[in-house]
Scaffold this motif. Structure first.
Motif, short mmCIF file in Angstrom:
data_model
loop_
_atom_site.label_atom_id
_atom_site.label_comp_id
_atom_site.label_asym_id
_atom_site.label_seq_id
_atom_site.Cartn_x
_atom_site.Cartn_y
_atom_site.Cartn_z
N ALA A 1 -5.65 4.39 -2.21
CA ALA A 1 -5.90 4.31 -3.65
C ALA A 1 -5.21 5.43 -4.42
CB ALA A 1 -7.40 4.35 -3.91
N ALA A 2 -4.80 6.49 -3.74
CA ALA A 2 -4.13 7.59 -4.42
C ALA A 2 -2.87 7.06 -5.11
CB ALA A 2 -3.77 8.69 -3.42
N SER A 3 -2.39 7.77 -6.08
CA SER A 3 -1.22 7.37 -6.87
C SER A 3 -1.48 6.07 -7.61
CB SER A 3 0.02 7.24 -6.00
OG SER A 3 0.33 8.46 -5.37
N GLY A 4 -2.72 5.88 -8.02
CA GLY A 4 -3.06 4.69 -8.80
C GLY A 4 -2.96 3.39 -8.02
N GLY A 5 -3.04 3.48 -6.70
CA GLY A 5 -2.97 2.28 -5.88
C GLY A 5 -1.56 1.82 -5.58
N SER A 6 -0.56 2.59 -6.01
CA SER A 6 0.81 2.14 -5.81
C SER A 6 1.23 2.14 -4.34
CB SER A 6 1.78 2.93 -6.67
OG SER A 6 1.63 4.30 -6.45
N ARG A 7 0.55 2.91 -3.50
CA ARG A 7 0.86 2.84 -2.06
C ARG A 7 0.54 1.44 -1.54
NH1 ARG A 7 -1.82 8.53 -1.25
NH2 ARG A 7 0.05 9.80 -1.22
N ALA A 8 -0.64 0.96 -1.91
CA ALA A 8 -1.05 -0.38 -1.47
C ALA A 8 -0.12 -1.45 -2.05
CB ALA A 8 -2.49 -0.64 -1.87
N VAL A 9 0.24 -1.31 -3.30
CA VAL A 9 1.14 -2.26 -3.94
C VAL A 9 2.49 -2.27 -3.23
CG1 VAL A 9 2.43 -2.75 -6.07
CG2 VAL A 9 0.00 -2.17 -6.18
N THR A 10 2.99 -1.10 -2.88
CA THR A 10 4.27 -0.97 -2.19
C THR A 10 4.22 -1.62 -0.81
OG1 THR A 10 4.77 1.06 -3.39
CG2 THR A 10 5.96 0.71 -1.32
N HIS B 1 2.08 -3.95 0.24
CA HIS B 1 1.92 -5.40 0.09
C HIS B 1 3.26 -6.04 -0.29
CE1 HIS B 1 0.90 -9.18 -1.98
NE2 HIS B 1 0.13 -9.31 -0.92
N ALA B 2 4.02 -5.38 -1.13
CA ALA B 2 5.33 -5.91 -1.52
C ALA B 2 6.24 -6.07 -0.29
CB ALA B 2 5.98 -5.00 -2.55
N HIS C 1 5.55 -18.69 0.33
CA HIS C 1 4.12 -18.68 0.04
C HIS C 1 3.70 -17.27 -0.32
CE1 HIS C 1 4.26 -17.35 4.22
NE2 HIS C 1 3.10 -16.76 3.99
N GLU C 2 2.64 -17.18 -1.06
CA GLU C 2 2.14 -15.88 -1.47
C GLU C 2 1.33 -15.26 -0.34
OE1 GLU C 2 -0.85 -13.99 -4.80
OE2 GLU C 2 0.18 -15.86 -5.24
N VAL C 3 1.68 -14.04 0.04
CA VAL C 3 0.88 -13.30 1.01
C VAL C 3 -0.35 -12.83 0.25
CG1 VAL C 3 0.79 -11.25 2.48
CG2 VAL C 3 2.90 -12.58 2.34
N PRO C 4 -1.54 -13.17 0.72
CA PRO C 4 -2.73 -12.82 -0.04
C PRO C 4 -2.90 -11.31 -0.18
CG PRO C 4 -3.33 -13.73 2.10
CD PRO C 4 -1.85 -13.85 1.97
N ARG C 5 -3.31 -10.90 -1.34
CA ARG C 5 -3.61 -9.48 -1.58
C ARG C 5 -5.10 -9.32 -1.37
NH1 ARG C 5 -4.35 -4.94 -1.28
NH2 ARG C 5 -3.71 -3.28 -2.69
N GLN D 1 -0.91 -6.86 7.87
CA GLN D 1 -0.15 -7.88 7.15
C GLN D 1 1.35 -7.68 7.34
OE1 GLN D 1 -1.96 -7.68 3.14
NE2 GLN D 1 -2.36 -9.87 3.44
N VAL D 2 1.79 -6.44 7.28
CA VAL D 2 3.22 -6.16 7.48
C VAL D 2 3.63 -6.51 8.90
CG1 VAL D 2 4.93 -4.30 7.64
CG2 VAL D 2 3.44 -4.47 5.63
N ARG D 3 2.81 -6.13 9.85
CA ARG D 3 3.14 -6.43 11.25
C ARG D 3 3.21 -7.94 11.48
NH1 ARG D 3 2.65 -2.83 15.75
NH2 ARG D 3 1.50 -1.47 14.37
N VAL D 4 2.27 -8.69 10.93
CA VAL D 4 2.25 -10.15 11.12
C VAL D 4 3.46 -10.80 10.46
CG1 VAL D 4 1.02 -12.27 10.49
CG2 VAL D 4 -0.23 -10.35 11.49
N THR D 5 3.78 -10.40 9.24
CA THR D 5 4.93 -11.02 8.57
C THR D 5 6.23 -10.66 9.28
OG1 THR D 5 4.99 -9.24 6.92
CG2 THR D 5 3.81 -11.25 6.31
N ALA D 6 6.30 -9.45 9.83
CA ALA D 6 7.49 -9.06 10.60
C ALA D 6 7.59 -9.90 11.88
CB ALA D 6 7.45 -7.58 10.93
N ARG D 7 6.48 -10.11 12.56
CA ARG D 7 6.49 -10.92 13.79
C ARG D 7 6.85 -12.37 13.48
NH1 ARG D 7 6.92 -7.20 17.81
NH2 ARG D 7 5.44 -5.56 17.36
#
Length: 107
Positions: free
Chosen positions: A26-35, A37-38, A56-60, A70-76
């Motif tokens: 959540a630090a940095s206004g949540g931009s770590r999580a946004v980054t 997820h992107a 398809h949209e990866v659920p947030r 989520q990153v590991r699964v999409t990479a696999r």
């Protein structure tokens, strides 16, 4: 760029962030999580381009602690599509850009 290079770069990124607490996400206004997820979305989009499947949209999800998974699964999923070396390179660039962006957001 090879499959193993992409696996190593994703594993390094996931290892870097897997132990983060909700407060750190959540630090940095949540931009770590946004980054992060992107990146999951970008890898899913690359996989769709390789396979010809619709994007398809990866659920947030509400819990940021799932982002490394989520990153590991999409990479696999991308790896399973057996992309070309150029696609591996594109995906590896996306991972590297994410690592750099997360480094810039450190407190």
């Amino acid at each position: 760029m090879s499959e193993q290079d992409l696996i190593r770069s994703v594993d390094r990124l996931v290892d870097q962030v897997a132990q983060w607490t909700p407060a750190r996400w959540a630090a940095s206004g949540g931009s770590r999580a946004v980054t992060m997820h992107a990146l999951a979305q970008r890898l899913a989009d690359i996989e769709a381009g390789v396979t010809g499947h619709p994007r398809h949209e990866v659920p947030r999800l509400a819990n940021d602690l799932v982002l490394p998974d989520q990153v590991r699964v999409t990479a696999r999923d991308l790896l399973a599509a057996r992309p070309s070396a150029e696609v591996f390179a594109e995906a590896a660039r996306a991972v590297a850009e994410t690592r750099s962006a997360l480094a810039e957001l450190r407190p």
